[in-house]
Motif scaffolding. Sequence first.
Motif, PDB file in Angstrom:
ATOM      1  N   ASN A 127       0.826  -1.201   0.000  1.00  0.00           N
ATOM      2  CA  ASN A 127       0.000   0.000   0.000  1.00  0.00           C
ATOM      3  C   ASN A 127       0.867   1.260   0.000  1.00  0.00           C
ATOM      4  O   ASN A 127       0.559   2.246  -0.661  1.00  0.00           O
ATOM      5  CB  ASN A 127      -0.930   0.003   1.217  1.00  0.00           C
ATOM      6  CG  ASN A 127      -2.041  -1.018   1.093  1.00  0.00           C
ATOM      7  OD1 ASN A 127      -2.365  -1.436  -0.007  1.00  0.00           O
ATOM      8  ND2 ASN A 127      -2.615  -1.426   2.196  1.00  0.00           N
ATOM      9  N   GLY A 177      -6.270  -2.134  -1.858  1.00  0.00           N
ATOM     10  CA  GLY A 177      -5.782  -1.696  -0.553  1.00  0.00           C
ATOM     11  C   GLY A 177      -5.509  -0.202  -0.519  1.00  0.00           C
ATOM     12  O   GLY A 177      -5.764   0.470   0.493  1.00  0.00           O
ATOM     13  N   GLU A 181      -7.212   2.704   1.912  1.00  0.00           N
ATOM     14  CA  GLU A 181      -6.455   3.702   2.666  1.00  0.00           C
ATOM     15  C   GLU A 181      -6.946   5.112   2.352  1.00  0.00           C
ATOM     16  O   GLU A 181      -7.047   5.963   3.252  1.00  0.00           O
ATOM     17  CB  GLU A 181      -4.966   3.592   2.342  1.00  0.00           C
ATOM     18  CG  GLU A 181      -4.281   2.410   3.004  1.00  0.00           C
ATOM     19  CD  GLU A 181      -2.766   2.573   2.997  1.00  0.00           C
ATOM     20  OE1 GLU A 181      -2.262   3.465   2.282  1.00  0.00           O
ATOM     21  OE2 GLU A 181      -2.097   1.822   3.717  1.00  0.00           O
ATOM     22  N   THR A 195      -6.375  -3.807   8.433  1.00  0.00           N
ATOM     23  CA  THR A 195      -6.521  -4.644   7.237  1.00  0.00           C
ATOM     24  C   THR A 195      -6.570  -6.114   7.641  1.00  0.00           C
ATOM     25  O   THR A 195      -5.709  -6.588   8.377  1.00  0.00           O
ATOM     26  CB  THR A 195      -5.351  -4.416   6.271  1.00  0.00           C
ATOM     27  OG1 THR A 195      -5.376  -3.060   5.828  1.00  0.00           O
ATOM     28  CG2 THR A 195      -5.453  -5.342   5.071  1.00  0.00           C
ATOM     29  N   ASP A 197      -6.729  -9.788   5.870  1.00  0.00           N
ATOM     30  CA  ASP A 197      -6.670 -10.614   4.666  1.00  0.00           C
ATOM     31  C   ASP A 197      -7.444 -11.903   4.964  1.00  0.00           C
ATOM     32  O   ASP A 197      -6.940 -12.808   5.609  1.00  0.00           O
ATOM     33  CB  ASP A 197      -5.221 -10.922   4.303  1.00  0.00           C
ATOM     34  CG  ASP A 197      -5.103 -11.636   2.960  1.00  0.00           C
ATOM     35  OD1 ASP A 197      -6.122 -12.194   2.490  1.00  0.00           O
ATOM     36  OD2 ASP A 197      -4.009 -11.641   2.382  1.00  0.00           O
ATOM     37  N   PHE A 238     -10.779  -3.067   6.886  1.00  0.00           N
ATOM     38  CA  PHE A 238     -10.664  -3.424   5.471  1.00  0.00           C
ATOM     39  C   PHE A 238     -10.624  -4.935   5.361  1.00  0.00           C
ATOM     40  O   PHE A 238      -9.643  -5.577   5.733  1.00  0.00           O
ATOM     41  CB  PHE A 238      -9.411  -2.800   4.872  1.00  0.00           C
ATOM     42  CG  PHE A 238      -9.162  -3.198   3.428  1.00  0.00           C
ATOM     43  CD1 PHE A 238     -10.203  -3.251   2.515  1.00  0.00           C
ATOM     44  CD2 PHE A 238      -7.881  -3.509   2.984  1.00  0.00           C
ATOM     45  CE1 PHE A 238      -9.972  -3.612   1.195  1.00  0.00           C
ATOM     46  CE2 PHE A 238      -7.643  -3.868   1.671  1.00  0.00           C
ATOM     47  CZ  PHE A 238      -8.694  -3.922   0.776  1.00  0.00           C
ATOM     48  N   ASP A 240     -10.148  -7.673   3.095  1.00  0.00           N
ATOM     49  CA  ASP A 240      -9.627  -7.993   1.768  1.00  0.00           C
ATOM     50  C   ASP A 240      -9.910  -9.452   1.439  1.00  0.00           C
ATOM     51  O   ASP A 240      -9.845 -10.320   2.314  1.00  0.00           O
ATOM     52  CB  ASP A 240      -8.122  -7.719   1.721  1.00  0.00           C
ATOM     53  CG  ASP A 240      -7.596  -7.632   0.306  1.00  0.00           C
ATOM     54  OD1 ASP A 240      -8.420  -7.538  -0.628  1.00  0.00           O
ATOM     55  OD2 ASP A 240      -6.369  -7.638   0.128  1.00  0.00           O
TER      56      ASP A 240
END
Length: 441
Positions: A127, A177, A181, A195, A197, A238, A240
């Motif tokens: 990122n 990503g 942000e 974040t 994953d 986030f 992902d």
Amino acid sequence: MTNTVLFVDDDDDLRRASAQTLSLAGYDVRAVDSGAAAVREVDAGFDGIIISDIRMPGVDGLELLQQVIARDPDMPVILISGHIDVPTAMGALRTGAYDVLEKPYSNEQLVAAVERALERRRLIAENRQLRQAAPVDDAGPLVGHSPAIVQLRRTIAQIGPIGVDVLIQGETGTGKGLVAEMLHAASRRRGPLVTIDCGAMPAGLVEAELFGNVADAVPGSRMPRTGRLEQGNRGTIFLDDIDALSDSMQLAVQRVLERREVMPVGAIAGRSIDLRVVSASSLDLETLAKAGQFRLSLFYRLNSVTLRLPPLRERREDIAPLFRRFVLQAAARLGVTPPKLEARAFRHLEKHDWPGNVRELMRFAENFVLGLGDHDLGASASAGPTDLKSRLDAFETELIEEALGEAAGDVTRACAALGLPRKTFYYRLQKLGIDPASFRG
């Protein structure tokens, strides 16, 4: 891709044993016997993670944690101790520790904790690279002048401060990503961007990873743990690769989004949280949901606003400026003179499909600067409009076949060796006509 672990412990036997375990697991380990020595190791260029004992003479683990996060708040620090109590553990996590391991820990626990922390570090690094790629005349870190990117920047500026949940859809490497942000930076939320994953969480520990656990609720750990969702309180979460969650975890996440409340494993009461949720997938979630492969109710919960990130092949006018900027950045980072960039080289760049999108272009630019692979773009331009693509495909085929050969056809091991997500790996296998079964036995 970072693979560095700084291990800090004044116990010589434990330090040597843990360093050996991590080295055998494929990590680049630096082992030191004091917090003061660790501080000297963590310079501006350190891109790894830290594992530190809490109780040490001089600079102990908690003081080391404070010094490290003062320099880099995003650096994952794992603390270990054989005498830690619940208040100390909770205090360390609130201060910024990524995780707390209790002695004695198994080799498997140590390696799993390191892999989670390194994955977080890699995502942050990617990122940052994308964010730094923005030229000064661009309206933000999302580089490009194509109509799709200009409109995307405008939309982010409009919805960022509102706080509405957002679903980001786009192929691997398009910058999901980075967009997360930007949304968080444009918001008025004071909490962190966390974040998660969803495809990288260890099997069997997904629930505790997301929601946390109370003391003694998870086998192998007596300590309580704050879940990743709760760590994002008053900030942005986030999610992902959200399509990687199992059906049961999708339902659990849906309940969190509906109630804004988490229930740690083993708890008898939920905890209220204030979240903005940004989720992302490289697949079409609506198509998956209608095919019964993703919860339709969760899809409708996620897509209050949907942002679609175009692949590079659909915004070819952005490839040349992106490549130029990545080359200049790589040259500055590596301390070398940037190679000469010619117009015919850029024409070749624009004819490549770029299935890995911005991420692939960034890595190719770095190889160009280093002189690795087929980097003489100007010289190859006269060979025809498909020459560069053919040579790149041949080079990629050689790397993939080598990895499959060493892994005896094991796709999981080959993906790990190449640092590729499974979905991208299978896409490249199909495109290049490589059959993993031919490497087995």
